[in-house]
Design a protein around this motif. Sequence first.
Motif, PDB file in Angstrom:
ATOM      1  N   LEU A   1      49.659  40.353  37.282  1.00  0.00           N
ATOM      2  CA  LEU A   1      48.354  40.290  36.831  1.00  0.00           C
ATOM      3  C   LEU A   1      47.515  40.368  38.198  1.00  0.00           C
ATOM      4  O   LEU A   1      47.859  39.633  39.261  1.00  0.00           O
TER       5      LEU A   1
ATOM      6  N   SER B   1      39.706  33.748  41.728  1.00  0.00           N
ATOM      7  CA  SER B   1      40.289  33.783  40.326  1.00  0.00           C
ATOM      8  C   SER B   1      40.502  32.416  39.751  1.00  0.00           C
ATOM      9  O   SER B   1      40.352  32.263  38.448  1.00  0.00           O
TER      10      SER B   1
ATOM     11  N   LEU C   1      49.108  32.081  33.881  1.00  0.00           N
ATOM     12  CA  LEU C   1      48.251  33.057  34.757  1.00  0.00           C
ATOM     13  C   LEU C   1      48.540  33.177  36.071  1.00  0.00           C
ATOM     14  O   LEU C   1      48.838  34.033  36.785  1.00  0.00           O
ATOM     15  N   GLU C   2      48.736  31.798  36.552  1.00  0.00           N
ATOM     16  CA  GLU C   2      48.993  31.527  38.182  1.00  0.00           C
ATOM     17  C   GLU C   2      50.382  32.190  38.558  1.00  0.00           C
ATOM     18  O   GLU C   2      50.361  32.775  39.382  1.00  0.00           O
TER      19      GLU C   2
ATOM     20  N   PHE D   1      39.179  30.601  36.165  1.00  0.00           N
ATOM     21  CA  PHE D   1      40.260  30.060  35.091  1.00  0.00           C
ATOM     22  C   PHE D   1      39.529  28.724  34.908  1.00  0.00           C
ATOM     23  O   PHE D   1      39.654  27.797  33.908  1.00  0.00           O
TER      24      PHE D   1
ATOM     25  N   ASP E   1      43.837  39.582  40.381  1.00  0.00           N
ATOM     26  CA  ASP E   1      43.125  38.414  40.573  1.00  0.00           C
ATOM     27  C   ASP E   1      41.937  38.371  39.359  1.00  0.00           C
ATOM     28  O   ASP E   1      41.293  37.333  39.124  1.00  0.00           O
TER      29      ASP E   1
ATOM     30  N   ASP F   1      40.781  38.676  26.990  1.00  0.00           N
ATOM     31  CA  ASP F   1      40.391  37.376  27.390  1.00  0.00           C
ATOM     32  C   ASP F   1      41.556  36.415  26.667  1.00  0.00           C
ATOM     33  O   ASP F   1      41.402  36.224  25.572  1.00  0.00           O
TER      34      ASP F   1
ATOM     35  N   GLY G   1      42.691  38.820  36.675  1.00  0.00           N
ATOM     36  CA  GLY G   1      43.604  38.552  35.228  1.00  0.00           C
ATOM     37  C   GLY G   1      43.898  39.900  34.298  1.00  0.00           C
ATOM     38  O   GLY G   1      44.420  39.614  33.333  1.00  0.00           O
TER      39      GLY G   1
ATOM     40  N   ASN H   1      50.114  36.041  38.335  1.00  0.00           N
ATOM     41  CA  ASN H   1      49.254  36.559  39.555  1.00  0.00           C
ATOM     42  C   ASN H   1      50.165  36.593  40.826  1.00  0.00           C
ATOM     43  O   ASN H   1      50.087  37.483  41.396  1.00  0.00           O
TER      44      ASN H   1
END
Length: 818
Positions: free
Chosen positions: A496, A795, A487-488, A799, A498, A468, A500, A491
Amino acid sequence: MADNPYLAYLKSPQRGVTSSTNSDREPLFDFLSRKVKGRQVRKAMDHQLNPFTKQPHSAQYRKILEDRRVLPVYAQMDPFLKIFSKNQIMIIVGETGSGKTTQIPQFVAYSDLPHTKGKIVACTQPRRVAAMSVARRVADEMDVQLGKHVGYSIRFEDMTDPGTTFLKYMTDGVLLREAMNDKELSRYSTIILDEAHERTLATDILMGLLKDLARRRPDLKIIIMSATLDALKFQSYFSLHQPGEDPSPAPLFKVPGRTYPVEIFYTQEPEPDYVEAAIRAVLMIHRVENPGDVLLFLTGEEEIEDACRKIRLEADDLIRTNPSSVGPLMCIPLYSSLPPQQQQRIFDAAPKPIQEGYPPGRKVVVATNVAETSLTIDGIVYVVDPGFSKQKVYNPRIRVESLIVSPISKASAQQRAGRAGRTRPGKCFRLYTENDFNSGLDEQTHPEILRSNLANTVLQLAKLGIKDLVRFDYLDAPAPETLMRALELLNYLAALNDEGELTPLGSIMAEFPLDPQLAKMLIVSPEFKVSNEILTITAMLSVPTIWVRPLHQRAAADQAKTLLTVPEGDHLTMLNVYNTYLQNKSNHSWAWNNFVSARALAQAENVRAQLLGMMERFKIECISLEDERKRNLGIQQTLVRGFFMQVAHREGEAGTYLIVKDSQVVALHPSCDLDFRPEWVLFNEFVLTKRPYIRTVTAIQPEWLLEFAPAYFDLSTFPDDETKRALQRVAKKHRNSTSTRNESNKSDMRTDTQSTSAQAKPKAPKKKRNKKRRPKKGGSGLVYECTSRRQRDKSVERFSDYFDPALGFTESDYDRSD
DNA sequence: GAGCACTGC
């Protein structure tokens, strides 16, 4: 381990029984790991034999030992060892000159006895030069050969001997990288994080990891060393939780510094123009103060060169009007992009008087922040501090890092002032009011983790097994949007999934010392048979600019550049420069004659070799296409595979561009060599100076965007503008010709994909893909991007728990405009 | 038609 004499000794029944013969031969005779007393260490240091090599101590050793004995930290050996013995984690605060960086790791080695356990004591540094030079010094102090018992490890250079090295200095980045493949850091018995107050990204992440690791590894000791008194924060962060008790702060150990007093002066009123005020201050010092060199802090190259010019003019004027009143003045610029040879000039002696009996000369160094931490100039007596520096800031809303001239922190101001008191008492002239210092400045400079794009860091954390990322125990937690942006991006790059979680591709990307976009591009490059070229381009993008443009030869430099330019774009031009450099390697003046930096090219060569080694490790083929046209096309397509989120579309005929999906208006940077203005371009960098620019730009075809990044180029998520309509036209054409083109593509560029991406291939996505995406042909890198809108939106919802409404962060920022 | 504070892998 059975043949280890120390281990055998410690296990022997007579252990601890004093015997003069034993202690004569064995300097560490009665040492019990982590229960060692100062008296024992001092005795061992005075012993005729070196306990680690069993050789007699040299004369040089004894001489250095005398110097060490007067260091402030040496007098504190007993209390230090006591705290070290009793605690798993401790904080050390020591000002400059205390000797903590060289002495504490040695004290630890004597107490920890890592060589008896096959372990290592590590001490991290934020900078490579520091790791190298401190290791060299400590090897001398311990009378061992550098790279044997004492070594260092930095990128490109591992100066250690596995099995022998038990004290290792290293950059914080290297230790972080080691943690990715050994999460327990099992080879270390004690880890010392030095210069923790600098709060580099790597140090911050390491602190989080070590705090967690301490629970899992009770045998691991951790020492946090810092210069300033923000120790309270470290103490409570590393506080100890005993079951059933309140947490108690980690113990603090203070070491006095050894510097001379510095008298501080403030201005009465705020200065409207700090450069002008700084120049006046320097000349005032030159006229009225006693001999001694001056250090002036400014913010950047242009400002520094400008100030140097003006100071020289004024000083010449002074000496011309009254030669007996002032001495000659030498003004030296200092910033990191200067060639090393010119940087060396700061160590030149001040000029001599113009004739005997006249006033002595003075040296003025005008420097950026390099002089605050990285470089120490001896003999500085006067510091002029206007109170500003350029600082990196990251704006997650527009995904841009930029450099902003900002007021420095109190800690920084104190550090600057301290530079005047290294060799004798000095003076510091602050060009702001005392009131501004007390109430206008932050206590500490914001840690780097709050000012950076964290795409790389988030990928590393994922690789480190942090489940996390948002709830990771940061000393200072980054802004939620910054994590979101990271993260976006990861992805979209399919590093990563969906949920994460790290994908197999992401796992390989994390191993490369590159930005995620570059790593992605390099890993998929064999699919287009251009990995050899992409490798070069990646290396070139990882070093400082290769173009040299001297002030008085700008036209010549630009002309030389034109000769190396490739019309399709800057990336291909970089490739061309590198290859031409290799062809002319026997000609040492080639770089100079062509206005490119030999230093940067040599660096690129170094980076390229390291990356090539990693490609071999992951069985990523290094291949080229014969045909030049196809090769260039393949390179451009591969660029899109990494940088599809950095694309701009030309607006009308005015020559301005609009960044796709962001609607940010930008101009091509004047350094770009695209003489025609392609409708679609991909850029490496967005810079915000006088206007927004995109830099290092290459022409692309819009169909590639739809083909290689369908998730990102889902047009229903786009703002309604000309770019969207242009893409819609392309998509319509694209759909009509897809079937035939796919067939030819497969035979043309994608024949060997299976072999190259076998390791990187992720599991097939769970859900059905949209029809318009490429069919699930095995091995195609496209599967990485096959994330359906629905999946992505889910996802995002996960977030979205971490949005801070106060920051005005809206859903539309995340392309959920259904 | 302009710029790269500083590190690090």
